[in-house]
Design an enzyme around this catalytic site. Structure first.
Site, PDB file in Angstrom:
ATOM      1  N   MET A   1       0.843  -1.189   0.000  1.00  0.00           N
ATOM      2  CA  MET A   1       0.000   0.000   0.000  1.00  0.00           C
ATOM      3  C   MET A   1       0.877   1.236   0.000  1.00  0.00           C
ATOM      4  O   MET A   1       1.626   1.463   0.930  1.00  0.00           O
ATOM      5  CB  MET A   1      -0.928  -0.026   1.204  1.00  0.00           C
ATOM      6  CG  MET A   1      -2.033  -1.065   1.050  1.00  0.00           C
ATOM      7  SD  MET A   1      -2.783  -1.504   2.615  1.00  0.00           S
ATOM      8  CE  MET A   1      -1.584  -2.693   3.192  1.00  0.00           C
ATOM      9  N   GLY A  57      -7.531  -8.545   4.987  1.00  0.00           N
ATOM     10  CA  GLY A  57      -6.591  -7.826   4.134  1.00  0.00           C
ATOM     11  C   GLY A  57      -6.366  -6.420   4.655  1.00  0.00           C
ATOM     12  O   GLY A  57      -6.539  -6.137   5.839  1.00  0.00           O
ATOM     13  N   CYS A  58      -5.994  -5.517   3.773  1.00  0.00           N
ATOM     14  CA  CYS A  58      -5.747  -4.129   4.166  1.00  0.00           C
ATOM     15  C   CYS A  58      -6.991  -3.532   4.815  1.00  0.00           C
ATOM     16  O   CYS A  58      -8.090  -3.604   4.266  1.00  0.00           O
ATOM     17  CB  CYS A  58      -5.353  -3.313   2.944  1.00  0.00           C
ATOM     18  SG  CYS A  58      -5.212  -1.544   3.266  1.00  0.00           S
ATOM     19  N   PHE A  59      -6.811  -2.917   5.968  1.00  0.00           N
ATOM     20  CA  PHE A  59      -7.984  -2.401   6.683  1.00  0.00           C
ATOM     21  C   PHE A  59      -8.612  -1.184   6.026  1.00  0.00           C
ATOM     22  O   PHE A  59      -9.743  -0.823   6.347  1.00  0.00           O
ATOM     23  CB  PHE A  59      -7.700  -2.127   8.159  1.00  0.00           C
ATOM     24  CG  PHE A  59      -6.380  -1.464   8.499  1.00  0.00           C
ATOM     25  CD1 PHE A  59      -5.716  -0.626   7.636  1.00  0.00           C
ATOM     26  CD2 PHE A  59      -5.803  -1.688   9.749  1.00  0.00           C
ATOM     27  CE1 PHE A  59      -4.515  -0.007   7.985  1.00  0.00           C
ATOM     28  CE2 PHE A  59      -4.607  -1.081  10.114  1.00  0.00           C
ATOM     29  CZ  PHE A  59      -3.967  -0.245   9.228  1.00  0.00           C
TER      30      PHE A  59
END
Length: 236
Positions: A1, A57-59
């Site tokens: 990210m 996964g990515c918050f």
């Protein structure tokens, strides 16, 4: 990210991550039936707020989906599964802290049930058949996990996973971890409301905005156009 890696990684790590993003596929939403077993209806004498904690996964994306969900009062990005001492992004990236990027969801059970939250979680928030990864993000910190707060939440989640596996709505078996919540630790401020504050981020456009669009398409009765933000509640 990209917004998270630049401060803590060098050019080689960033190049590898950028390559993985360019080659990653977006998780497709899957229309799902509601849970056959749900949490009991809230009575007038019961609290009007309850909590759920999900990792997928990515918050950034998980938080955004639930911020656009009717009945959700707040959705905070954070860490669960490890100790307080290691609950920071700089440490959880090692994949050795036990933490997963998670979202703590405060909801009104008179408006939305725990089972409905699970339906959204499995349908549009992430792909529960991916083991220790989501899209371009790999590692135990990106695992699919439900951190239950009580026996009722555990039972509803267990039964729903069994129901979905039995009907083969996914091409592979669900790998979501079920674990009791030992603690939830709020993430750094720059992670809160990230999808709303960074709508033109390539990561958000490619991986997270489609999740919000899927919520609106598949469950329009549960979709809210204006997200409930952490910052609006004095928390960001």
């Amino acid at each position: 990210m990209i917004g998270k890696l630049l401060p803590i990684a060098g050019a080689l790590a960033f190049s590898a991550w950028a390559f993985s993003v360019s080659n990653a596929t977006t998780e497709a939403a899957v229309p799902l039936p509601p849970p056959a077993l749900d949490a009991p209806s809230t009575q007038a004498t019961q609290p009007t707020q309850e909590t759920a904690v999900f990792a997928g996964g990515c918050f950034w994306g998980v938080q955004a989906v639930f911020q656009h969900t009717r009945g959700v009062l707040n959705a905070v990005s954070g860490y669960a599964g490890g100790d307080k001492a290691t609950a920071s992004y700089a440490l959880i990236g090692s994949g050795r802290t036990g933490h997963a990027e998670s979202v703590q969801i405060t909801f009104d059970p008179k408006q939305i049930s725990y089972g409905k939250l699970l339906q959204i979680y499995f349908s549009v928030a992430h792909d529960p058949t991916q083991f220790n990864r989501q899209g371009p993000d790999a590692g135990t910190q990106y695992r699919s996990a439900i951190f239950y707060l009580d026996a009722s939440q555990k039972q509803v989640a267990e039964r729903y996973i069994a129901q979905l596996d039995a009907t083969h709505v996914f091409p592979r078996k669900i790998v979501t971890q079920l674990a009791p919540l030992a603690g939830f630790y709020r993430a750094e401020d720059y992670h809160q409301d990230y999808a709303t504050l960074n709508p033109y981020s390539p990561y958000i456009v490619r991986f997270d905005q489609p999740k919000i669009a899927s919520l609106k398409t598949l469950m329009p009765e549960l979709y809210r156009d204006n997200p409930v933000l952490v910052a609006a509640q004095g928390g960001g």
